[in-house]
Design an enzyme around this catalytic site. Structure first.
Site, PDB file in Angstrom:
ATOM      1  N   GLU A 170       0.821  -1.218   0.000  1.00  0.00           N
ATOM      2  CA  GLU A 170       0.000   0.000   0.000  1.00  0.00           C
ATOM      3  C   GLU A 170       0.857   1.271   0.000  1.00  0.00           C
ATOM      4  O   GLU A 170       0.825   2.074   0.942  1.00  0.00           O
ATOM      5  CB  GLU A 170      -0.974  -0.010   1.181  1.00  0.00           C
ATOM      6  N   GLU A 371      -4.629  -8.875  -0.296  1.00  0.00           N
ATOM      7  CA  GLU A 371      -5.449  -8.666   0.910  1.00  0.00           C
ATOM      8  C   GLU A 371      -6.906  -8.584   0.491  1.00  0.00           C
ATOM      9  O   GLU A 371      -7.258  -7.936  -0.493  1.00  0.00           O
ATOM     10  CB  GLU A 371      -5.091  -7.367   1.637  1.00  0.00           C
TER      11      GLU A 371
END
Length: 477
Positions: A170, A371
Protein backbone atom coordinates in the site's frame (compact mmCIF):
# COMPACT_ATOMS: atom_id res chain seq x y z
CA UNK A 1 -29.33 -22.38 -5.00
CA UNK A 2 -26.10 -23.97 -3.73
CA UNK A 3 -23.29 -25.05 -6.04
CA UNK A 4 -19.75 -26.30 -5.57
CA UNK A 5 -17.00 -23.98 -6.77
CA UNK A 6 -13.70 -25.68 -7.59
CA UNK A 7 -10.46 -23.75 -7.18
CA UNK A 8 -8.21 -23.48 -10.25
CA UNK A 9 -5.13 -25.65 -10.40
CA UNK A 10 -2.15 -24.06 -8.60
CA UNK A 11 -4.36 -21.28 -7.19
CA UNK A 12 -2.81 -20.51 -3.79
CA UNK A 13 -4.55 -19.57 -0.55
CA UNK A 14 -2.78 -17.68 2.18
CA UNK A 15 -2.99 -14.93 4.75
CA UNK A 16 -1.14 -11.70 5.34
CA UNK A 17 0.07 -9.39 8.10
CA UNK A 18 2.96 -6.97 8.70
CA UNK A 19 5.86 -6.68 11.09
CA UNK A 20 4.70 -3.51 12.85
CA UNK A 21 1.14 -4.82 13.29
CA UNK A 22 2.20 -8.11 14.87
CA UNK A 23 5.74 -8.26 16.26
CA UNK A 24 5.75 -5.86 19.20
CA UNK A 25 8.74 -3.94 20.50
CA UNK A 26 10.49 -6.70 22.45
CA UNK A 27 14.23 -6.30 21.83
CA UNK A 28 13.86 -3.05 19.85
CA UNK A 29 16.83 -0.75 20.34
CA UNK A 30 17.02 3.00 20.86
CA UNK A 31 16.71 4.85 17.57
CA UNK A 32 14.85 2.03 15.79
CA UNK A 33 11.40 3.57 15.75
CA UNK A 34 9.46 3.39 12.53
CA UNK A 35 7.09 6.16 11.53
CA UNK A 36 4.25 4.05 12.99
CA UNK A 37 6.09 3.66 16.31
CA UNK A 38 6.70 7.40 16.54
CA UNK A 39 3.10 8.21 15.70
CA UNK A 40 1.92 5.86 18.44
CA UNK A 41 4.28 7.42 20.98
CA UNK A 42 3.37 11.00 20.08
CA UNK A 43 -0.36 10.64 19.42
CA UNK A 44 -1.46 7.57 21.37
CA UNK A 45 -4.85 9.00 22.31
CA UNK A 46 -6.19 8.44 18.79
CA UNK A 47 -5.46 4.67 18.92
CA UNK A 48 -8.52 2.69 19.99
CA UNK A 49 -8.32 1.86 23.70
CA UNK A 50 -4.59 2.66 23.61
CA UNK A 51 -3.51 -0.51 21.80
CA UNK A 52 -0.77 -0.14 19.23
CA UNK A 53 2.51 -1.55 17.91
CA UNK A 54 4.25 -1.72 21.32
CA UNK A 55 2.93 -5.23 22.02
CA UNK A 56 0.68 -5.84 19.00
CA UNK A 57 0.17 -9.65 18.88
CA UNK A 58 3.64 -10.39 20.32
CA UNK A 59 4.40 -12.38 17.17
CA UNK A 60 8.11 -11.95 17.81
CA UNK A 61 7.73 -14.34 20.77
CA UNK A 62 4.84 -16.47 19.48
CA UNK A 63 5.52 -17.06 15.80
CA UNK A 64 6.02 -20.80 16.35
CA UNK A 65 2.48 -21.01 17.72
CA UNK A 66 1.08 -19.00 14.83
CA UNK A 67 2.84 -21.15 12.25
CA UNK A 68 1.46 -24.28 13.89
CA UNK A 69 -2.03 -22.88 13.29
CA UNK A 70 -1.13 -22.06 9.68
CA UNK A 71 -0.03 -25.65 9.24
CA UNK A 72 -3.25 -26.92 10.79
CA UNK A 73 -5.31 -24.78 8.44
CA UNK A 74 -3.14 -25.72 5.48
CA UNK A 75 -2.20 -22.25 4.26
CA UNK A 76 0.05 -22.23 1.21
CA UNK A 77 1.77 -18.94 2.04
CA UNK A 78 2.14 -16.17 4.59
CA UNK A 79 3.01 -12.60 3.72
CA UNK A 80 4.56 -10.26 6.25
CA UNK A 81 7.12 -7.47 6.21
CA UNK A 82 10.72 -7.12 7.19
CA UNK A 83 10.82 -4.14 9.55
CA UNK A 84 13.31 -1.79 7.90
CA UNK A 85 13.56 0.33 11.06
CA UNK A 86 14.62 -2.72 13.10
CA UNK A 87 16.63 -4.71 10.57
CA UNK A 88 19.32 -2.03 10.49
CA UNK A 89 21.14 -0.04 13.17
CA UNK A 90 22.77 2.35 10.69
CA UNK A 91 20.52 3.29 7.76
CA UNK A 92 23.19 5.22 5.85
CA UNK A 93 25.60 2.31 5.75
CA UNK A 94 23.06 -0.53 5.95
CA UNK A 95 24.53 -2.08 9.09
CA UNK A 96 22.42 -5.06 10.08
CA UNK A 97 21.06 -5.50 13.61
CA UNK A 98 22.26 -9.05 14.19
CA UNK A 99 19.75 -9.70 16.98
CA UNK A 100 16.74 -8.81 14.85
CA UNK A 101 18.20 -10.58 11.81
CA UNK A 102 18.67 -13.74 13.89
CA UNK A 103 15.03 -13.62 15.01
CA UNK A 104 13.90 -13.07 11.44
CA UNK A 105 16.00 -15.95 10.18
CA UNK A 106 14.48 -18.27 12.80
CA UNK A 107 11.03 -17.02 11.87
CA UNK A 108 11.53 -17.76 8.17
CA UNK A 109 12.84 -21.23 8.98
CA UNK A 110 9.81 -21.93 11.17
CA UNK A 111 7.49 -20.76 8.43
CA UNK A 112 9.08 -23.08 5.87
CA UNK A 113 9.27 -25.95 8.36
CA UNK A 114 5.49 -25.78 8.76
CA UNK A 115 4.94 -26.06 5.01
CA UNK A 116 4.12 -22.38 4.48
CA UNK A 117 5.85 -20.27 1.82
CA UNK A 118 7.14 -16.94 3.21
CA UNK A 119 6.39 -13.81 1.18
CA UNK A 120 8.35 -10.77 2.36
CA UNK A 121 7.53 -7.11 1.87
CA UNK A 122 10.36 -4.62 2.37
CA UNK A 123 8.20 -1.80 3.68
CA UNK A 124 4.72 -1.84 5.17
CA UNK A 125 4.60 1.73 6.60
CA UNK A 126 7.89 1.05 8.47
CA UNK A 127 10.04 3.87 7.11
CA UNK A 128 12.54 4.64 9.91
CA UNK A 129 11.57 7.69 11.94
CA UNK A 130 15.21 8.79 11.89
CA UNK A 131 14.89 9.26 8.13
CA UNK A 132 11.64 11.15 8.58
CA UNK A 133 13.41 13.57 10.89
CA UNK A 134 16.65 13.89 8.91
CA UNK A 135 15.32 14.19 5.39
CA UNK A 136 11.54 14.05 5.33
CA UNK A 137 11.28 10.34 4.65
CA UNK A 138 10.29 9.52 1.07
CA UNK A 139 10.36 13.21 0.16
CA UNK A 140 14.11 12.71 -0.26
CA UNK A 141 15.73 11.07 -3.29
CA UNK A 142 18.48 9.95 -0.91
CA UNK A 143 16.01 7.66 0.85
CA UNK A 144 15.53 5.77 -2.43
CA UNK A 145 19.25 4.98 -2.42
CA UNK A 146 19.13 3.93 1.24
CA UNK A 147 16.18 1.66 0.50
CA UNK A 148 18.17 -0.09 -2.24
CA UNK A 149 21.06 -0.64 0.20
CA UNK A 150 18.63 -2.06 2.75
CA UNK A 151 17.03 -4.35 0.15
CA UNK A 152 20.45 -5.66 -0.91
CA UNK A 153 21.18 -6.67 2.69
CA UNK A 154 17.79 -8.36 2.97
CA UNK A 155 18.37 -10.35 -0.23
CA UNK A 156 21.84 -11.31 0.98
CA UNK A 157 20.56 -12.58 4.33
CA UNK A 158 17.33 -14.28 3.32
CA UNK A 159 17.24 -14.56 -0.46
CA UNK A 160 18.29 -18.20 -0.50
CA UNK A 161 15.14 -19.12 1.42
CA UNK A 162 12.59 -16.50 0.33
CA UNK A 163 11.25 -16.77 -3.22
CA UNK A 164 8.77 -13.91 -3.19
CA UNK A 165 9.72 -10.32 -2.40
CA UNK A 166 7.76 -7.08 -2.58
CA UNK A 167 8.91 -3.49 -2.38
CA UNK A 168 5.90 -1.99 -0.61
CA UNK A 169 2.52 -2.75 0.76
CA UNK A 170 0.00 0.00 0.00
CA UNK A 171 2.60 2.57 -1.06
CA UNK A 172 0.05 5.39 -1.33
CA UNK A 173 -1.31 5.25 2.21
CA UNK A 174 1.05 6.99 4.65
CA UNK A 175 1.61 10.13 2.59
CA UNK A 176 -2.07 10.34 1.65
CA UNK A 177 -3.21 10.29 5.25
CA UNK A 178 -0.47 12.67 6.41
CA UNK A 179 0.36 15.09 3.59
CA UNK A 180 -2.74 15.04 1.38
CA UNK A 181 -5.61 14.61 3.83
CA UNK A 182 -3.86 15.88 6.98
CA UNK A 183 -5.55 13.22 9.10
CA UNK A 184 -2.56 11.69 10.88
CA UNK A 185 0.39 12.80 12.94
CA UNK A 186 2.32 15.04 12.41
CA UNK A 187 -0.64 16.73 10.63
CA UNK A 188 1.41 18.55 8.00
CA UNK A 189 -0.57 19.08 4.80
CA UNK A 190 1.49 19.53 1.64
CA UNK A 191 0.14 18.16 -1.64
CA UNK A 192 3.46 18.50 -3.46
CA UNK A 193 5.23 16.46 -0.76
CA UNK A 194 2.46 13.88 -1.20
CA UNK A 195 3.25 13.55 -4.88
CA UNK A 196 7.02 13.44 -4.29
CA UNK A 197 6.52 10.51 -1.89
CA UNK A 198 4.39 8.74 -4.49
CA UNK A 199 7.03 9.18 -7.17
CA UNK A 200 9.96 8.16 -5.02
CA UNK A 201 8.19 4.97 -3.95
CA UNK A 202 7.50 4.08 -7.57
CA UNK A 203 11.14 4.81 -8.37
CA UNK A 204 12.32 2.75 -5.39
CA UNK A 205 10.24 -0.19 -6.60
CA UNK A 206 12.04 -0.11 -9.94
CA UNK A 207 15.45 0.45 -8.34
CA UNK A 208 15.05 -2.55 -6.04
CA UNK A 209 13.72 -4.64 -8.91
CA UNK A 210 16.94 -3.79 -10.74
CA UNK A 211 19.02 -4.68 -7.69
CA UNK A 212 17.17 -7.96 -7.28
CA UNK A 213 17.88 -8.97 -10.86
CA UNK A 214 21.57 -8.27 -10.25
CA UNK A 215 21.75 -9.86 -6.79
CA UNK A 216 22.29 -13.47 -7.78
CA UNK A 217 19.40 -14.44 -5.49
CA UNK A 218 16.79 -14.59 -8.24
CA UNK A 219 16.47 -18.34 -8.57
CA UNK A 220 14.05 -20.18 -10.83
CA UNK A 221 10.50 -19.51 -9.72
CA UNK A 222 11.43 -16.41 -7.70
CA UNK A 223 9.50 -13.19 -8.24
CA UNK A 224 9.71 -9.56 -7.23
CA UNK A 225 6.73 -7.26 -7.13
CA UNK A 226 4.87 -4.66 -5.15
CA UNK A 227 1.47 -4.64 -3.43
CA UNK A 228 -0.97 -1.92 -4.41
CA UNK A 229 -4.22 -1.11 -2.65
CA UNK A 230 -6.60 -0.54 -5.53
CA UNK A 231 -9.78 1.35 -4.77
CA UNK A 232 -11.97 0.08 -7.59
CA UNK A 233 -13.94 3.11 -8.67
CA UNK A 234 -17.36 3.31 -10.30
CA UNK A 235 -19.02 6.43 -11.73
CA UNK A 236 -22.56 7.29 -10.65
CA UNK A 237 -23.73 7.33 -14.29
CA UNK A 238 -22.26 7.10 -17.76
CA UNK A 239 -22.36 10.89 -18.18
CA UNK A 240 -19.14 12.57 -19.28
CA UNK A 241 -18.97 14.43 -15.97
CA UNK A 242 -19.28 11.31 -13.83
CA UNK A 243 -16.95 9.32 -16.06
CA UNK A 244 -14.29 12.01 -15.81
CA UNK A 245 -14.68 12.03 -12.01
CA UNK A 246 -14.07 8.28 -11.90
CA UNK A 247 -11.13 8.56 -14.31
CA UNK A 248 -9.38 11.19 -12.19
CA UNK A 249 -10.01 9.25 -8.98
CA UNK A 250 -8.49 6.19 -10.60
CA UNK A 251 -5.54 8.19 -11.90
CA UNK A 252 -4.55 9.73 -8.58
CA UNK A 253 -5.11 6.69 -6.35
CA UNK A 254 -4.67 3.64 -8.59
CA UNK A 255 -2.85 4.28 -11.87
CA UNK A 256 -0.37 6.37 -9.92
CA UNK A 257 1.28 3.07 -8.87
CA UNK A 258 -0.19 0.53 -11.29
CA UNK A 259 1.27 2.21 -14.36
CA UNK A 260 4.94 2.47 -13.35
CA UNK A 261 4.93 -0.97 -11.68
CA UNK A 262 3.33 -2.80 -14.60
CA UNK A 263 3.88 -0.65 -17.70
CA UNK A 264 7.11 0.96 -16.60
CA UNK A 265 5.81 4.46 -17.33
CA UNK A 266 3.27 7.08 -16.36
CA UNK A 267 0.53 7.84 -18.85
CA UNK A 268 0.90 10.64 -21.37
CA UNK A 269 -0.08 14.02 -20.00
CA UNK A 270 0.22 13.04 -16.34
CA UNK A 271 3.22 15.26 -15.58
CA UNK A 272 1.58 18.19 -17.37
CA UNK A 273 -1.53 17.73 -15.23
CA UNK A 274 0.57 17.74 -12.07
CA UNK A 275 2.35 20.87 -13.23
CA UNK A 276 -0.95 22.68 -13.80
CA UNK A 277 -1.87 21.92 -10.22
CA UNK A 278 1.52 22.99 -8.87
CA UNK A 279 2.44 19.54 -7.54
CA UNK A 280 4.89 18.28 -10.15
CA UNK A 281 7.60 16.30 -8.40
CA UNK A 282 11.33 16.48 -8.98
CA UNK A 283 12.49 13.75 -11.36
CA UNK A 284 15.22 13.01 -13.87
CA UNK A 285 15.23 11.32 -17.27
CA UNK A 286 17.55 8.71 -15.76
CA UNK A 287 14.96 7.88 -13.12
CA UNK A 288 12.25 7.44 -15.75
CA UNK A 289 14.58 5.18 -17.77
CA UNK A 290 15.13 3.04 -14.64
CA UNK A 291 11.36 2.72 -14.15
CA UNK A 292 10.94 1.85 -17.84
CA UNK A 293 13.54 -0.92 -17.65
CA UNK A 294 12.23 -2.53 -14.49
CA UNK A 295 8.53 -3.43 -14.46
CA UNK A 296 7.78 -5.91 -11.72
CA UNK A 297 7.41 -9.65 -12.23
CA UNK A 298 3.90 -9.54 -10.78
CA UNK A 299 1.74 -7.43 -8.49
CA UNK A 300 -0.26 -8.08 -5.37
CA UNK A 301 -3.55 -6.20 -5.22
CA UNK A 302 -5.42 -5.35 -2.02
CA UNK A 303 -9.16 -5.30 -2.67
CA UNK A 304 -11.66 -4.44 0.04
CA UNK A 305 -14.46 -2.21 -1.19
CA UNK A 306 -15.54 -0.10 -4.17
CA UNK A 307 -15.49 3.67 -4.35
CA UNK A 308 -18.39 5.38 -6.08
CA UNK A 309 -18.05 8.92 -7.32
CA UNK A 310 -19.89 11.61 -9.24
CA UNK A 311 -18.86 14.82 -10.90
CA UNK A 312 -18.22 17.65 -8.48
CA UNK A 313 -21.30 19.75 -7.74
CA UNK A 314 -19.86 22.00 -5.03
CA UNK A 315 -16.84 24.17 -5.83
CA UNK A 316 -13.55 23.79 -3.97
CA UNK A 317 -12.67 26.82 -1.86
CA UNK A 318 -10.42 29.19 -3.77
CA UNK A 319 -6.83 28.94 -2.58
CA UNK A 320 -7.31 25.50 -1.00
CA UNK A 321 -4.37 23.07 -1.36
CA UNK A 322 -4.66 20.69 -4.28
CA UNK A 323 -6.64 17.54 -3.62
CA UNK A 324 -7.88 15.04 -6.23
CA UNK A 325 -11.41 15.62 -4.93
CA UNK A 326 -11.44 18.80 -7.00
CA UNK A 327 -12.53 16.40 -9.75
CA UNK A 328 -15.09 14.31 -7.87
CA UNK A 329 -17.49 13.93 -4.98
CA UNK A 330 -18.31 10.70 -3.21
CA UNK A 331 -21.57 9.11 -4.37
CA UNK A 332 -23.70 7.43 -1.70
CA UNK A 333 -25.42 4.83 -3.84
CA UNK A 334 -28.90 3.86 -2.57
CA UNK A 335 -29.31 0.20 -1.63
CA UNK A 336 -25.64 -0.67 -1.37
CA UNK A 337 -24.72 -3.55 0.92
CA UNK A 338 -22.63 -2.40 3.86
CA UNK A 339 -20.35 -3.81 6.49
CA UNK A 340 -21.97 -1.89 9.37
CA UNK A 341 -18.93 -2.30 11.59
CA UNK A 342 -16.25 -0.98 9.26
CA UNK A 343 -18.41 1.41 7.27
CA UNK A 344 -17.35 -0.04 3.92
CA UNK A 345 -19.53 -1.21 1.08
CA UNK A 346 -19.43 -4.92 0.31
CA UNK A 347 -19.37 -5.50 -3.43
CA UNK A 348 -17.58 -8.77 -4.26
CA UNK A 349 -17.66 -8.16 -8.01
CA UNK A 350 -14.74 -5.74 -7.58
CA UNK A 351 -12.56 -8.86 -7.84
CA UNK A 352 -13.87 -9.77 -11.28
CA UNK A 353 -13.97 -6.21 -12.55
CA UNK A 354 -10.36 -5.59 -11.58
CA UNK A 355 -9.33 -8.97 -12.97
CA UNK A 356 -10.76 -8.04 -16.35
CA UNK A 357 -8.97 -4.73 -16.17
CA UNK A 358 -5.67 -6.55 -15.61
CA UNK A 359 -6.45 -8.76 -18.60
CA UNK A 360 -7.45 -6.01 -21.01
CA UNK A 361 -5.54 -2.92 -19.85
CA UNK A 362 -2.36 -4.31 -18.30
CA UNK A 363 -1.33 -7.07 -20.67
CA UNK A 364 -2.77 -9.81 -18.46
CA UNK A 365 0.08 -9.35 -16.00
CA UNK A 366 0.37 -12.05 -13.38
CA UNK A 367 -1.22 -10.90 -10.11
CA UNK A 368 -2.85 -12.11 -6.94
CA UNK A 369 -5.22 -10.81 -4.30
CA UNK A 370 -2.79 -9.80 -1.58
CA UNK A 371 -5.45 -8.67 0.91
CA UNK A 372 -9.18 -9.12 1.18
CA UNK A 373 -11.16 -9.44 4.36
CA UNK A 374 -13.94 -8.25 6.61
CA UNK A 375 -13.38 -6.25 9.79
CA UNK A 376 -15.97 -6.73 12.52
CA UNK A 377 -16.27 -5.06 15.90
CA UNK A 378 -17.19 -6.87 19.14
CA UNK A 379 -16.83 -10.33 17.66
CA UNK A 380 -17.22 -11.84 21.10
CA UNK A 381 -20.98 -11.55 20.67
CA UNK A 382 -20.74 -14.35 18.11
CA UNK A 383 -18.93 -16.77 20.43
CA UNK A 384 -20.61 -20.16 20.92
CA UNK A 385 -20.81 -22.18 24.14
CA UNK A 386 -17.51 -23.88 23.32
CA UNK A 387 -15.79 -20.51 23.04
CA UNK A 388 -15.33 -20.36 19.24
CA UNK A 389 -16.33 -17.25 17.33
CA UNK A 390 -18.94 -18.21 14.76
CA UNK A 391 -17.98 -15.71 12.08
CA UNK A 392 -20.34 -16.93 9.37
CA UNK A 393 -20.48 -13.38 8.03
CA UNK A 394 -16.75 -13.64 7.21
CA UNK A 395 -17.19 -17.06 5.61
CA UNK A 396 -19.93 -15.66 3.39
CA UNK A 397 -17.65 -12.74 2.53
CA UNK A 398 -14.90 -15.17 1.48
CA UNK A 399 -17.28 -17.26 -0.60
CA UNK A 400 -18.63 -14.27 -2.48
CA UNK A 401 -15.20 -12.84 -3.31
CA UNK A 402 -13.67 -16.19 -4.17
CA UNK A 403 -16.58 -16.97 -6.47
CA UNK A 404 -15.67 -13.93 -8.56
CA UNK A 405 -11.98 -14.81 -8.37
CA UNK A 406 -12.61 -18.26 -9.80
CA UNK A 407 -14.86 -16.82 -12.51
CA UNK A 408 -12.11 -14.34 -13.40
CA UNK A 409 -9.60 -17.16 -13.87
CA UNK A 410 -12.12 -19.07 -15.99
CA UNK A 411 -12.52 -15.95 -18.13
CA UNK A 412 -8.79 -15.64 -18.73
CA UNK A 413 -7.38 -13.42 -16.00
CA UNK A 414 -3.85 -14.32 -14.88
CA UNK A 415 -4.94 -14.37 -11.21
CA UNK A 416 -2.76 -16.70 -9.15
CA UNK A 417 -4.10 -16.68 -5.60
CA UNK A 418 -6.01 -15.16 -2.72
CA UNK A 419 -4.81 -14.00 0.69
CA UNK A 420 -6.96 -13.07 3.63
CA UNK A 421 -6.22 -10.04 5.74
CA UNK A 422 -5.29 -11.07 8.28
CA UNK A 423 -4.06 -14.36 9.68
CA UNK A 424 -4.68 -13.26 13.27
CA UNK A 425 -6.53 -10.24 14.55
CA UNK A 426 -3.94 -7.48 14.65
CA UNK A 427 -3.37 -3.80 15.23
CA UNK A 428 -4.49 -1.35 12.54
CA UNK A 429 -3.69 2.37 12.41
CA UNK A 430 -5.88 4.14 14.98
CA UNK A 431 -8.46 1.32 14.96
CA UNK A 432 -6.01 -0.93 16.83
CA UNK A 433 -7.96 -4.11 17.70
CA UNK A 434 -11.38 -2.48 17.24
CA UNK A 435 -12.22 -4.18 13.95
CA UNK A 436 -11.13 -7.80 13.87
CA UNK A 437 -10.07 -9.42 10.58
CA UNK A 438 -8.32 -12.62 11.61
CA UNK A 439 -8.92 -16.29 10.99
CA UNK A 440 -7.46 -16.58 14.48
CA UNK A 441 -8.69 -14.58 17.46
CA UNK A 442 -6.28 -12.62 19.64
CA UNK A 443 -7.69 -12.69 23.17
CA UNK A 444 -6.61 -9.40 24.73
CA UNK A 445 -8.04 -10.34 28.11
CA UNK A 446 -5.95 -13.50 28.39
CA UNK A 447 -2.35 -12.73 27.46
CA UNK A 448 -3.11 -12.47 23.73
CA UNK A 449 -3.95 -16.16 23.55
CA UNK A 450 -4.85 -17.52 20.13
CA UNK A 451 -8.13 -19.25 19.24
CA UNK A 452 -9.30 -20.48 15.85
CA UNK A 453 -12.48 -18.92 14.53
CA UNK A 454 -15.04 -20.79 12.45
CA UNK A 455 -13.63 -19.06 9.36
CA UNK A 456 -10.31 -20.82 9.98
CA UNK A 457 -12.11 -24.15 9.71
CA UNK A 458 -13.75 -22.99 6.49
CA UNK A 459 -10.31 -22.14 5.09
CA UNK A 460 -8.95 -25.50 6.26
CA UNK A 461 -11.74 -27.46 4.55
CA UNK A 462 -11.59 -25.36 1.38
CA UNK A 463 -7.84 -25.93 1.06
CA UNK A 464 -8.14 -29.65 1.73
CA UNK A 465 -11.03 -30.13 -0.72
CA UNK A 466 -9.90 -27.49 -3.25
CA UNK A 467 -13.51 -26.34 -3.38
CA UNK A 468 -16.23 -24.54 -1.46
CA UNK A 469 -20.00 -24.29 -1.54
CA UNK A 470 -21.54 -21.11 -2.84
CA UNK A 471 -25.04 -19.70 -2.45
CA UNK A 472 -25.85 -16.98 -4.92
CA UNK A 473 -28.30 -15.25 -2.57
CA UNK A 474 -25.97 -15.09 0.46
CA UNK A 475 -26.62 -12.06 2.69
CA UNK A 476 -24.27 -10.41 5.16
CA UNK A 477 -24.97 -9.67 8.77
Amino acid sequence: MTETIYLPEDFFLGAAASAWQTEGWKGKKEGQDSYMDAWYKENREVWHEGYGPAVATDFISRYEEDFSYMKEIGLNCYRTSLNWSRFLTDYENAVVDEDYAAYYSRMIDACIRNGVEPMICLEHYEVPQVLMERCGGWNSRHVVDLFVKYAAKAFERFGSRVKYWFAFNEPVVVQTRVYLDGLRWPFHQDSKVWMQWNYHKALATAAVMDAYKKSGMRRSGCKFGTIINVETVYPRTDSADDMNAADKYDLFYNRLFLDPAIRGAYEDGFFELLDRHGILMEYTPGDLALIKANPTDWVGINLYHPNRVKGRMNPIREGAPFHPCCYYEEFDMPGKRMNPFRGWEIYPKIVYDFAMRMKHEYGNKEWFIAENGMGVQNEGQYRDKQGMIQDDYRIDFFRQHLYWAVKAVEDGSNLKGYMNWAFTDNVSPMNAFKNRYGLVEIDLEHNRDRHLKKSALFFRDMIAQRSFSYENDTEYR
